[in-house]
Write a protein that holds these residues in place. Structure first.
Motif, short mmCIF file in Angstrom:
data_model
loop_
_atom_site.label_atom_id
_atom_site.label_comp_id
_atom_site.label_asym_id
_atom_site.label_seq_id
_atom_site.Cartn_x
_atom_site.Cartn_y
_atom_site.Cartn_z
N THR A 17 0.81 -1.22 0.00
CA THR A 17 0.00 0.00 0.00
C THR A 17 0.84 1.28 0.00
N LEU A 18 2.09 1.20 0.43
CA LEU A 18 2.95 2.39 0.47
C LEU A 18 3.90 2.35 -0.73
N PRO A 19 4.35 3.51 -1.18
CA PRO A 19 5.30 3.54 -2.29
C PRO A 19 6.59 2.79 -1.95
N VAL A 20 7.14 2.12 -2.93
CA VAL A 20 8.34 1.30 -2.73
C VAL A 20 9.51 2.14 -2.21
N GLY A 21 9.77 3.26 -2.85
CA GLY A 21 10.90 4.10 -2.45
C GLY A 21 10.78 4.61 -1.04
N THR A 22 9.61 5.11 -0.70
CA THR A 22 9.37 5.62 0.66
C THR A 22 9.49 4.49 1.67
N SER A 23 8.87 3.36 1.38
CA SER A 23 8.91 2.22 2.29
C SER A 23 10.35 1.79 2.56
N TYR A 24 11.11 1.64 1.49
CA TYR A 24 12.48 1.17 1.64
C TYR A 24 13.33 2.19 2.40
N ALA A 25 13.19 3.46 2.08
CA ALA A 25 13.97 4.49 2.76
C ALA A 25 13.66 4.54 4.26
N VAL A 26 12.39 4.46 4.60
CA VAL A 26 11.99 4.48 6.02
C VAL A 26 12.50 3.23 6.72
N LYS B 183 28.09 11.90 15.23
CA LYS B 183 27.19 10.78 14.93
C LYS B 183 25.78 11.06 15.43
N ALA B 184 25.67 11.59 16.63
CA ALA B 184 24.35 11.88 17.20
C ALA B 184 23.60 12.91 16.35
N VAL B 185 24.30 13.92 15.90
CA VAL B 185 23.67 14.94 15.06
C VAL B 185 23.22 14.34 13.72
N LEU B 186 24.09 13.55 13.11
CA LEU B 186 23.74 12.92 11.83
C LEU B 186 22.58 11.94 11.98
N LEU B 187 22.56 11.16 13.04
CA LEU B 187 21.44 10.24 13.29
C LEU B 187 20.15 11.00 13.53
N THR B 188 20.23 12.12 14.22
CA THR B 188 19.05 12.96 14.45
C THR B 188 18.53 13.48 13.12
N GLY B 189 19.44 13.87 12.23
CA GLY B 189 19.02 14.31 10.90
C GLY B 189 18.34 13.20 10.12
N LEU B 190 18.85 11.99 10.25
CA LEU B 190 18.23 10.85 9.58
C LEU B 190 16.82 10.60 10.11
N VAL B 191 16.66 10.68 11.42
CA VAL B 191 15.33 10.52 12.02
C VAL B 191 14.40 11.61 11.49
N VAL C 20 15.06 1.21 5.94
CA VAL C 20 16.51 1.26 6.09
C VAL C 20 16.92 2.30 7.13
N GLY C 21 16.28 3.46 7.09
CA GLY C 21 16.61 4.52 8.03
C GLY C 21 16.39 4.11 9.47
N ILE C 22 15.23 3.52 9.75
CA ILE C 22 14.94 3.07 11.12
C ILE C 22 15.95 2.02 11.54
N GLY C 23 16.17 1.05 10.67
CA GLY C 23 17.12 -0.01 11.00
C GLY C 23 18.53 0.52 11.23
#
Length: 104
Positions: free
Chosen positions: A52-61, A86-94, A63-66
Motif C-alpha cells: 500500500t505504500l510507495p516502494v521508495g518511501t517504504s524502503y527508505a523508512v 554521529k548523534a547529530v547525523l542520526l538525528t538528521g536521519l530521524v 533502512v533509516g529506522i534499522g
C-alpha cells in the motif's frame, strides 16, 4: 496499519543486523537463529507495507529506522564509540524519516 508494520519491520532490521554482527560469521547458534527469524519477519513486514505504500518511501523508512537503531544499540553496548557528530547525523536521519511520513 501499513505504517505501523513498516516501523516494526525497521526495528526488526536493527535486531537482525545486530544479531548478524554477534553471530561470528553465522557460527554461533543463538545469534544466528535470532538473525534468521528477525530477517524473515522484517522482510515479510516490508513486503506487506509495500503493498500500500510507495516502494521508495517504504524502503527508505525501513533502512533509516534499522540503521539508526543499529548504531544506537552499538553505541549503548559499547561496540561503537559515541560522538556528537554521529548523534547529530542520526538525528538528521530521524528527521528525514519523519519527513517522509509527513509528505505521504
Amino acid at each position: 496499519m501499513a505504517w505501523f508494520v513498516l516501523v516494526l519491520s525497521g526495528v526488526l532490521e536493527a535486531v537482525w543486523a545486530t544479531a548478524l554482527g554477534r553471530s561470528d560469521g553465522l557460527t554461533r547458534p543463538v545469534p544466528t537463529a535470532t538473525f534468521l527469524v528477525a530477517l524473515a519477519l522484517s522482510m515479510g513486514g516490508l513486503g506487506y507495507a509495500m503493498r500500500t505504500l510507495p516502494v521508495g518511501t517504504s524502503y527508505a523508512v525501513w533502512v533509516g529506522i534499522g540503521a539508526v537503531l543499529t548504531v544506537v544499540v552499538a553505541m549503548v553496548t559499547g561496540t561503537e564509540a559515541f560522538s556528537v557528530v554521529k548523534a547529530v547525523l542520526l538525528t538528521g536521519l530521524v528527521g528525514c524519516i519523519i519527513g517522509l511520513k509527513l509528505v505521504h
